[in-house]
Design a protein around this motif. Sequence first.
Motif, short mmCIF file in Angstrom:
data_model
loop_
_atom_site.label_atom_id
_atom_site.label_comp_id
_atom_site.label_asym_id
_atom_site.label_seq_id
_atom_site.Cartn_x
_atom_site.Cartn_y
_atom_site.Cartn_z
N TYR A 71 -33.89 10.70 -16.54
CA TYR A 71 -33.98 10.04 -15.25
C TYR A 71 -35.22 9.16 -15.21
N HIS A 72 -35.10 8.03 -14.53
CA HIS A 72 -36.20 7.09 -14.44
C HIS A 72 -37.16 7.54 -13.36
N GLN B 36 -27.78 7.99 -14.13
CA GLN B 36 -27.66 7.48 -15.49
C GLN B 36 -26.31 6.77 -15.67
N GLU C 76 -22.91 8.67 -15.25
CA GLU C 76 -23.14 9.94 -14.56
C GLU C 76 -22.18 10.10 -13.38
N ARG D 143 -30.22 5.14 -21.28
CA ARG D 143 -31.48 5.87 -21.15
C ARG D 143 -31.19 7.36 -21.21
N SER D 144 -32.08 8.13 -21.81
CA SER D 144 -31.81 9.54 -22.01
C SER D 144 -32.33 10.44 -20.90
#
Length: 120
Positions: free
Chosen positions: A103-104, A12, A15, A100-101
Amino acid sequence: MARQTFLATVPQPGETINNFITHLKALVEDCEYGEEKDNQVRDRIIVHITDKNLKSKLYREENLTLSKLIEVISACHDKEALILVAGTQVNYAGKSSKGRSSYHNSSNVSNKNFLMFSMQ
């Protein structure tokens, strides 16, 4: 499916390496890599390190293990070097994403369209 999730996981924005290692270690448990799971985590971490000095230091290490990688980053005093992705990240098809909140998970995206790199 567990391996695809593991391999598609990206850090992220903002991160730290340590947080990403923790997340990857949890994901790799379901991948059936056996004795290679630490090497898989190590390789995924190195891919996402953007600080050239830190990455160079890791590449100079002989027989770099995940434990040695953790030791090297623990000794690093440059806080910015320990951040994997600063602010903006470029992902699939070159689209930029911010904040983004979670993990993709790219389980529905083919590997040939998967582009991982960060903008500096």
